[in-house]
Design a protein around this motif. Sequence first.
Motif, PDB file in Angstrom:
ATOM      1  N   GLU A  29       0.835  -1.203   0.000  1.00 15.46           N
ATOM      2  CA  GLU A  29       0.000   0.000   0.000  1.00 15.46           C
ATOM      3  C   GLU A  29       0.873   1.257   0.000  1.00 15.46           C
ATOM      4  N   ARG A  43       2.687   1.570  -3.684  1.00 16.30           N
ATOM      5  CA  ARG A  43       1.924   2.102  -4.812  1.00 16.30           C
ATOM      6  C   ARG A  43       1.448   3.528  -4.576  1.00 16.30           C
ATOM      7  N   PHE A  69      -3.211   3.420  -9.704  1.00  9.71           N
ATOM      8  CA  PHE A  69      -2.313   2.915  -8.666  1.00  9.71           C
ATOM      9  C   PHE A  69      -3.019   2.088  -7.599  1.00  9.71           C
ATOM     10  N   LYS A  70      -4.350   1.985  -7.667  1.00  6.94           N
ATOM     11  CA  LYS A  70      -5.053   1.211  -6.635  1.00  6.94           C
ATOM     12  C   LYS A  70      -6.445   0.856  -7.140  1.00  6.94           C
ATOM     13  N   THR A 102     -11.272   2.599  -9.345  1.00  4.51           N
ATOM     14  CA  THR A 102      -9.871   2.654  -9.757  1.00  4.51           C
ATOM     15  C   THR A 102      -9.324   4.033  -9.412  1.00  4.51           C
ATOM     16  N   THR A 137      -5.941  -2.537 -14.381  1.00  2.00           N
ATOM     17  CA  THR A 137      -5.449  -3.063 -13.112  1.00  2.00           C
ATOM     18  C   THR A 137      -4.376  -2.129 -12.554  1.00  2.00           C
ATOM     19  N   THR A 138      -3.887  -2.457 -11.363  1.00  2.00           N
ATOM     20  CA  THR A 138      -2.879  -1.633 -10.710  1.00  2.00           C
ATOM     21  C   THR A 138      -1.645  -1.463 -11.588  1.00  2.00           C
ATOM     22  N   SER A 139      -1.182  -0.223 -11.711  1.00  2.00           N
ATOM     23  CA  SER A 139       0.006   0.234 -12.448  1.00  2.00           C
ATOM     24  C   SER A 139      -0.210   0.348 -13.954  1.00  2.00           C
ATOM     25  N   GLU A 183      -7.536  -6.088  -6.282  1.00  2.00           N
ATOM     26  CA  GLU A 183      -7.325  -4.985  -5.340  1.00  2.00           C
ATOM     27  C   GLU A 183      -5.926  -4.987  -4.748  1.00  2.00           C
TER      28      GLU A 183
END
Length: 694
Positions: free
Chosen positions: A90, A93, A314-315, A326, A384-386, A433
């Motif tokens: 956490e 990111r 980022f999350k 998102t 998705t993340t990133s 997540e």
Amino acid sequence: MASSPLELIRNIGIMAHIDAGKTTTTERILFYTGKNYKIGEVHDGTATMDWMVQEQERGITITSAATTCKWQNCSINIIDTPGHVDFTIEVERSLRVLDGAVGVFDGVSGVEPQSETVWAQADKYNVPRIAFVNKMDRMGADFNNCIIEIREKLGKMAAAIQYPIGIEENFAGVVDLIEMKAHYWKDADQGQKVTIEEIPANILDECRIFREDLIEKLADYDDDFAEKFIEGIEIPNLQIKEVIRKATITKFFIPVLCGSAFKNKGIQPLLDAIVDYLPSPLDRGEIVGHSAKDPEKTMTRRPDPAELFSALAFKIASDPFVGSLTYLRIYSGELKVGQTVYNSVVKKRERINKILQMHANKRTELQVAGAGDIVAVAGLKVTTTSATLCVEHNPIVYDLMKFPETVISIAIEPKTTADEKKLMATLDQLKLEDPSFNYNHNKETGQLLIFGMGELHLEIIADRLQREFNVAVNVGRPQVSYRESISSTASAAVTFNKELGGKMQLGQTTIEVSPCDDQGGITFVNKIAHNKLPQELAHAIEKSIHDAALGGAMAGYPFINIKATLVSAEYQEDTSTELGFVIAAAQAFKEACHKAGLRLLEPIMSLEVVTPNSYTGDVISDINMKGGKIINIEMKQSKDCVQAEVPLVKMFGYSTDLRSKTQGRASFTMTFDCYKEMSLEIAKQVLEKKGIYI
């Protein structure tokens, strides 16, 4: 356009070791900026930023929460991050998308293990910081020692810009070392009004010494400043602030402030420092990425609403009212409701249905957001993340984030058939997540295993399954996530030539494997010239080896630290098939690993125990009995800090062991360090539990 002009935006994170007071500090910031009408307390379970039930019950931050507030006409976007090592993803990111950060330190404990971890993460993403030494009202608080530890342990050029008035129970306020004025707060109005007076005579000389030290440190940064300092010319306060700002933004210098968030002292000057010294998006400058069409080509985007749109996801989070959220950091251009954007990682379009400004788990709908903003959007399908979102006609990709290795697992099973149907979809959502969470089916035992960063991480996941997603599960005991590797270099050649699916499948590969020092999975190298093997087949071979590595070759644990080289592949245009090469490569890889000598690896943890001196012997003895190795013992006032390396398999339930041996007076932090080969005796025990005898 952005919520404020870019020069008036601050995107910051609050980061620290667990229990240093991050969330308490954030709650005061929200109160004094007028965002909240009352102060929420962590110990009461009423903190705004700790909105999850699990956070309120445990009194710790588990997930990073975002909010926005105003101070001195500046819009401050804040992300309150967790301090527990199990949730370090956490922090990672969040820091990836922030322009600045406030490092909170416990005035008694100083620089603690997780403080070092989060500062290393901030270094990784070049995030400028200021330091806030909290809990100056506690017994044993030592402001000067904290500054020394920031310099020595974190390797930073740091100096105080404040000095405490009184200490421990006599802590009354702070001295501004730039203006040389004393600031006081009263309990009656919860510290809302700041009273400014002359510096008490008994600390005036000490304040002058600290101010001189500040000027001296800044003279190392600015030549004009140094000239005036050497010649003894009085330097204007405005110039001091300007140099502090420049030195902080360039990461040369860390300004150190102090206070007591719980006692409502020192928060307003901290807000002033955030505005005065931490960078705006303009100060951070152009954001560097690469072309989606050519990864070798560098591209940039300016922080400007008139630029082409780009943002980083980022999350991902679940919201009971709007579904999947998102979180985006918008780097350039504008984002509007109804707009179609392009995901340059998966090369698909996404439609923006809602733009939300978040205040922990509450939200306000926006019609437009711009460069510099941190917002959440609802309803994205493939992001998705990133992942990078941008314009389709000129796509850019920002660097992907790397996520830590999972070292612990537990077996879970649904209690009913209805739960079974919901479980897999829920696990997929949780994996989306939280990239540090994973799951798979163990083919040998038929068990469903979930993998995480530690016992608490998996405990929270299991709790969320039942309370948040209404999936009833039985939970097994935690298990160590072992790995397999090899001892030497070897190669194997395999030709696959069989009929499958009504068609002859032909492929021939020679794979060489060798140990690799890189603490990771499989490093693939292709030694075949591009004109001798089509690229799509080379990619298929690489994927086949990575897939084969997941199942190991000894006990079903994933392979790591192996370099796999494609030495040769006989390609015949008329007869060779992709499936033939995929099967041949997987078989050659496994055969080569067997020839190279298989070995079993176990996760080794870095352990740090802070204990009263009287229990140090018991703590060290216990660590030795668990097969640990003492690295260092550091004295801190009446306590010792014991640093050690220990095998994870021996550390389950350590918190209970430590409490019983120290009457609950010691604390510990444990983080993953590396995988090491286990002894033959222990390896035999592990394998025998799986029914494998050597």
